[in-house]
Design an enzyme around this catalytic site. Sequence first.
Site, PDB file in Angstrom:
ATOM      1  N   CYS A 157       0.866  -1.188   0.000  1.00  0.00           N
ATOM      2  CA  CYS A 157       0.000   0.000   0.000  1.00  0.00           C
ATOM      3  C   CYS A 157       0.899   1.232   0.000  1.00  0.00           C
ATOM      4  CB  CYS A 157      -0.987  -0.026   1.176  1.00  0.00           C
ATOM      5  SG  CYS A 157      -0.221  -0.039   2.810  1.00  0.00           S
ATOM      6  N   ASN A 205       2.285   1.362   4.374  1.00  0.00           N
ATOM      7  CA  ASN A 205       2.589   0.080   5.033  1.00  0.00           C
ATOM      8  C   ASN A 205       2.257   0.108   6.527  1.00  0.00           C
ATOM      9  OD1 ASN A 205       5.530  -2.071   5.566  1.00  0.00           O
ATOM     10  ND2 ASN A 205       3.433  -2.653   5.191  1.00  0.00           N
ATOM     11  N   CYS A 207      -1.468   0.741   7.380  1.00  0.00           N
ATOM     12  CA  CYS A 207      -2.923   0.522   7.490  1.00  0.00           C
ATOM     13  C   CYS A 207      -3.374  -0.725   6.725  1.00  0.00           C
ATOM     14  CB  CYS A 207      -3.693   1.740   6.999  1.00  0.00           C
ATOM     15  SG  CYS A 207      -3.416   3.222   7.997  1.00  0.00           S
ATOM     16  N   ARG A 208      -3.395  -0.647   5.398  1.00  0.00           N
ATOM     17  CA  ARG A 208      -3.997  -1.723   4.610  1.00  0.00           C
ATOM     18  C   ARG A 208      -3.118  -2.944   4.429  1.00  0.00           C
ATOM     19  NH1 ARG A 208      -5.260   2.112  -0.329  1.00  0.00           N
ATOM     20  NH2 ARG A 208      -3.356   2.998   0.572  1.00  0.00           N
ATOM     21  N   SER A 209      -1.868  -2.748   3.981  1.00  0.00           N
ATOM     22  CA  SER A 209      -1.056  -3.932   3.644  1.00  0.00           C
ATOM     23  C   SER A 209      -0.704  -4.793   4.869  1.00  0.00           C
ATOM     24  CB  SER A 209       0.185  -3.557   2.827  1.00  0.00           C
ATOM     25  OG  SER A 209       1.035  -2.681   3.511  1.00  0.00           O
ATOM     26  N   ASP A 265      -8.234   3.695   0.946  1.00  0.00           N
ATOM     27  CA  ASP A 265      -7.298   4.098   1.999  1.00  0.00           C
ATOM     28  C   ASP A 265      -8.091   4.566   3.226  1.00  0.00           C
ATOM     29  OD1 ASP A 265      -5.364   5.215   3.562  1.00  0.00           O
ATOM     30  OD2 ASP A 265      -4.455   6.397   1.961  1.00  0.00           O
TER      31      ASP A 265
HETATM   32  P1  4NP Z   1      -1.799   2.761   4.042  1.00  0.00           P
HETATM   33  O1  4NP Z   1      -2.436   4.100   4.621  1.00  0.00           O
HETATM   34  O2  4NP Z   1      -1.235   3.102   2.698  1.00  0.00           O
HETATM   35  O3  4NP Z   1      -2.963   1.841   3.966  1.00  0.00           O
HETATM   36  O4  4NP Z   1      -0.746   2.315   5.039  1.00  0.00           O
HETATM   37  C1  4NP Z   1      -1.699   5.292   4.738  1.00  0.00           C
HETATM   38  C2  4NP Z   1      -0.838   5.453   5.787  1.00  0.00           C
HETATM   39  C3  4NP Z   1      -0.125   6.631   5.923  1.00  0.00           C
HETATM   40  C4  4NP Z   1      -0.286   7.636   4.994  1.00  0.00           C
HETATM   41  C5  4NP Z   1      -1.144   7.455   3.927  1.00  0.00           C
HETATM   42  C6  4NP Z   1      -1.849   6.280   3.788  1.00  0.00           C
HETATM   43  N1  4NP Z   1       0.425   8.845   5.136  1.00  0.00           N
HETATM   44  O5  4NP Z   1       0.190   9.774   4.339  1.00  0.00           O
HETATM   45  O6  4NP Z   1       1.287   8.951   6.023  1.00  0.00           O
END
Ligand code: 4NP
Length: 157
Positions: free
Chosen positions: A10, A13, A15-17, A125
């Site tokens: 993602c 790294n 939240c989703r992955s 997201d």
């Molecule tokens: P992820 O979510 O891609 O599912 O881990 C996010 C986590 C952090 C950020 C964006 C999306 N960020 O902008 O820091």
Amino acid sequence: MPSAKVLFVCLGNICRSPLAEAAFREAAAHAGLDVEADSAGTANYHVGEPPDPRSVAEARVHGIDITSYRGRQLTSADFHEFDFILGMDRSNMANIARVDPGDGKAKVAMLLDLVPGQEGREVADPWYGEDDGFRATWHEVDAGARALVAALLDEHG
Ligand code: 4NP
């Protein structure tokens, strides 16, 4: 030898992955399938950090402890190391393509493309949303994880 090495990707790294990795490990273990799994972000914002507390809490609802997971960034070496590299949304796919060395072995796809009837759908997201977004994220990544396990079982008899 594991039947497959799978990398979930993602943006951050956190939240989703990590949830996708956890769901896949769980589904594979349940099916008696020997796999290796990891997750990575296309960005370096959260390298070395544990998953978002909302992801930790959602995994815990499903009896899985992901507190030991640590953020890392996708590298071109991953395309040689893994059999599958699975992104969550179209933005991830574009970022993954930028790192792809072109001569790796990994099959690259968007996770929900593996789920019959959900082709082309993105795992949204949940970072900026409410906590209940993480429940939806779990259901989406779990569907992808189960579909991949089913496909691997088919492949390996
Ligand atoms: P992820 O979510 O891609 O599912 O881990 C996010 C986590 C952090 C950020 C964006 C999306 N960020 O902008 O820091």
